[in-house]
Motif scaffolding. Structure first.
Motif, PDB file in Angstrom:
ATOM      1  N   LEU A  83       1.000  -0.984  -0.089  1.00 52.41           N
ATOM      2  CA  LEU A  83       0.015  -0.105  -0.023  1.00 52.41           C
ATOM      3  C   LEU A  83       0.867   1.042  -0.355  1.00 52.41           C
ATOM      4  N   HIS A  84       1.929   1.206   0.759  1.00 58.10           N
ATOM      5  CA  HIS A  84       2.809   1.905   0.541  1.00 58.10           C
ATOM      6  C   HIS A  84       3.658   2.754  -1.044  1.00 58.10           C
ATOM      7  N   GLU A  85       3.297   2.026  -1.629  1.00 56.66           N
ATOM      8  CA  GLU A  85       4.017   1.578  -2.978  1.00 56.66           C
ATOM      9  C   GLU A  85       3.348   2.354  -3.681  1.00 56.66           C
ATOM     10  N   ALA A  86       2.275   1.445  -3.692  1.00 56.66           N
ATOM     11  CA  ALA A  86       0.822   1.960  -4.460  1.00 56.66           C
ATOM     12  C   ALA A  86       0.827   3.603  -4.398  1.00 56.66           C
ATOM     13  N   TRP A  87       0.483   4.231  -2.661  1.00 57.18           N
ATOM     14  CA  TRP A  87       0.629   5.668  -2.529  1.00 57.18           C
ATOM     15  C   TRP A  87       1.613   6.010  -3.253  1.00 57.18           C
ATOM     16  N   ALA A  88       2.565   6.147  -2.873  1.00 58.28           N
ATOM     17  CA  ALA A  88       3.794   6.870  -3.333  1.00 58.28           C
ATOM     18  C   ALA A  88       3.663   6.651  -5.300  1.00 58.28           C
ATOM     19  N   ARG A  89       3.673   6.102  -5.837  1.00 55.28           N
ATOM     20  CA  ARG A  89       2.976   5.581  -7.235  1.00 55.28           C
ATOM     21  C   ARG A  89       2.023   6.715  -7.629  1.00 55.28           C
ATOM     22  N   LYS A  90       0.809   6.524  -7.254  1.00 56.40           N
ATOM     23  CA  LYS A  90      -0.466   7.763  -7.546  1.00 56.40           C
ATOM     24  C   LYS A  90      -0.080   9.330  -7.109  1.00 56.40           C
ATOM     25  N   THR A  91       0.754   9.129  -5.223  1.00 54.92           N
ATOM     26  CA  THR A  91       1.002  10.173  -5.508  1.00 54.92           C
ATOM     27  C   THR A  91       1.999  11.646  -6.346  1.00 54.92           C
ATOM     28  N   LEU A  92       3.087  10.399  -6.456  1.00 52.13           N
ATOM     29  CA  LEU A  92       4.431  11.239  -7.394  1.00 52.13           C
ATOM     30  C   LEU A  92       3.652  11.372  -8.954  1.00 52.13           C
ATOM     31  N   MET A  93       2.693  11.118  -9.124  1.00 53.36           N
ATOM     32  CA  MET A  93       3.318  10.619 -10.851  1.00 53.36           C
ATOM     33  C   MET A  93       1.841  11.965 -11.281  1.00 53.36           C
ATOM     34  N   ASP A  94       1.452  12.399 -10.698  1.00 52.99           N
ATOM     35  CA  ASP A  94       1.026  14.193 -10.505  1.00 52.99           C
ATOM     36  C   ASP A  94       1.954  15.161 -10.204  1.00 52.99           C
ATOM     37  N   ILE A  95       2.518  15.037  -9.972  1.00 48.94           N
ATOM     38  CA  ILE A  95       3.815  15.481  -9.720  1.00 48.94           C
ATOM     39  C   ILE A  95       5.128  16.130 -10.949  1.00 48.94           C
ATOM     40  N   SER A  96       4.554  17.350 -11.125  1.00 47.87           N
ATOM     41  CA  SER A  96       5.437  18.510 -12.434  1.00 47.87           C
ATOM     42  C   SER A  96       7.339  18.903 -11.029  1.00 47.87           C
ATOM     43  N   ARG A  97       8.362  18.857 -12.188  1.00 46.08           N
ATOM     44  CA  ARG A  97       9.807  19.685 -11.661  1.00 46.08           C
ATOM     45  C   ARG A  97       8.431  21.147 -11.291  1.00 46.08           C
ATOM     46  N   ILE A  98       7.582  21.142 -11.688  1.00 43.41           N
ATOM     47  CA  ILE A  98       7.909  22.721 -10.892  1.00 43.41           C
ATOM     48  C   ILE A  98       6.296  22.756  -8.980  1.00 43.41           C
ATOM     49  N   ASP A  99       5.717  21.454  -9.585  1.00 43.80           N
ATOM     50  CA  ASP A  99       4.999  21.314  -8.168  1.00 43.80           C
ATOM     51  C   ASP A  99       6.410  20.881  -7.640  1.00 43.80           C
ATOM     52  N   ALA A 100       7.619  20.258  -8.066  1.00 52.87           N
ATOM     53  CA  ALA A 100       8.048  19.863  -6.705  1.00 52.87           C
ATOM     54  C   ALA A 100       8.911  20.951  -6.153  1.00 52.87           C
ATOM     55  N   MET A 101       9.058  21.617  -6.782  1.00 50.95           N
ATOM     56  CA  MET A 101       9.746  23.001  -5.775  1.00 50.95           C
ATOM     57  C   MET A 101       9.527  23.530  -5.298  1.00 50.95           C
ATOM     58  N   LEU A 102       7.957  24.144  -5.517  1.00 49.21           N
ATOM     59  CA  LEU A 102       6.788  24.654  -4.588  1.00 49.21           C
ATOM     60  C   LEU A 102       6.709  23.267  -3.513  1.00 49.21           C
ATOM     61  N   ILE A 103       6.353  22.371  -3.434  1.00 57.58           N
ATOM     62  CA  ILE A 103       6.265  21.424  -2.450  1.00 57.58           C
ATOM     63  C   ILE A 103       7.206  20.895  -1.896  1.00 57.58           C
ATOM     64  N   LEU A 104       9.157  21.098  -2.010  1.00 56.39           N
ATOM     65  CA  LEU A 104       9.736  20.922  -1.313  1.00 56.39           C
ATOM     66  C   LEU A 104      10.223  22.463  -0.016  1.00 56.39           C
ATOM     67  N   LYS A 105       9.538  23.031  -0.877  1.00 54.18           N
ATOM     68  CA  LYS A 105       9.926  24.836  -0.232  1.00 54.18           C
ATOM     69  C   LYS A 105       8.752  24.452   0.820  1.00 54.18           C
ATOM     70  N   ASN A 106       7.381  24.009   1.519  1.00 54.71           N
ATOM     71  CA  ASN A 106       6.711  24.458   1.626  1.00 54.71           C
ATOM     72  C   ASN A 106       6.674  22.607   2.795  1.00 54.71           C
ATOM     73  N   ASN A 107       6.721  21.174   2.263  1.00 53.48           N
ATOM     74  CA  ASN A 107       6.562  20.268   2.836  1.00 53.48           C
ATOM     75  C   ASN A 107       7.210  19.408   2.282  1.00 53.48           C
ATOM     76  N   PRO A 108       8.074  19.388   2.373  1.00 49.93           N
ATOM     77  CA  PRO A 108       9.837  18.241   1.627  1.00 49.93           C
ATOM     78  C   PRO A 108       9.178  16.796   2.270  1.00 49.93           C
ATOM     79  N   THR A 109       8.676  16.481   3.807  1.00 52.11           N
ATOM     80  CA  THR A 109       8.549  15.031   4.143  1.00 52.11           C
ATOM     81  C   THR A 109       7.845  14.446   3.380  1.00 52.11           C
TER      82      THR A 109
END
Length: 155
Positions: free
Chosen positions: A31-57
């Motif tokens: 289930l962790h891997e399934a969650w990760a795949r679903k989560t990461l599929m929707d993150i673009s490079r620009i989204d990653a920058m914003l997420i890492l700045k505000n909630n990297p964990t």
């Protein structure tokens, strides 16, 4: 798009590019891997920058379960963020990156060029540990982590 210039200069990449998970076959029942795949599929490079700045964990936790070229894509996102001015004082992202490269080394299929970029980036991050606010007493010595991962140092 504040980060467009930093991301747009990468040859052949766009800020809205997302990872290719075609080489990521899910482990049945994980289930962790399934969650990760679903989560990461929707993150673009620009989204990653914003997420890492505000909630990297949360982002880096998802990357820990990633596989294949999707793992490479997101490791590179974290590295590019940390080496930018936006990454300063982000101890959570810096520690997560150092831990991720240690635990995922050899698991991701990536070009030699990217492998060298990740190694060189880990060394820069280790050398600049205090710039990220990552206290050695709390997060360990990044240079030792680097040495253990890339130079076969003692565990």
């Amino acid at each position: 798009m504040r980060y467009a210039n930093a991301w747009g200069r990468k040859k052949g990449l766009t800020v809205n590019e997302k990872c290719d998970a075609s080489d990521w076959s899910l482990t049945l029942g994980d289930l962790h891997e399934a969650w990760a795949r679903k989560t990461l599929m929707d993150i673009s490079r620009i989204d990653a920058m914003l997420i890492l700045k505000n909630n990297p964990t949360t982002y880096t936790e998802a990357v820990a379960y990633a596989k294949g070229s999707c793992l490479s894509f997101h490791l590179e996102n974290i590295l590019d963020f940390l080496l930018s001015n936006e990454g300063e004082d982000n101890f959570a992202a810096a520690y997560a990156y150092m831990s991720l490269v240690g635990s995922t080394r050899g698991k991701a299929s990536m070009s030699n060029e990217l492998r060298e970029k990740i190694k060189a980036g880990a060394k820069k991050i280790a050398e600049r540990q205090l710039c990220y606010g990552a206290d050695v007493d709390l997060y360990g010595d990044f240079m030792k982590m680097y040495s253990n991962t890339f130079e076969g140092g003692p565990a």
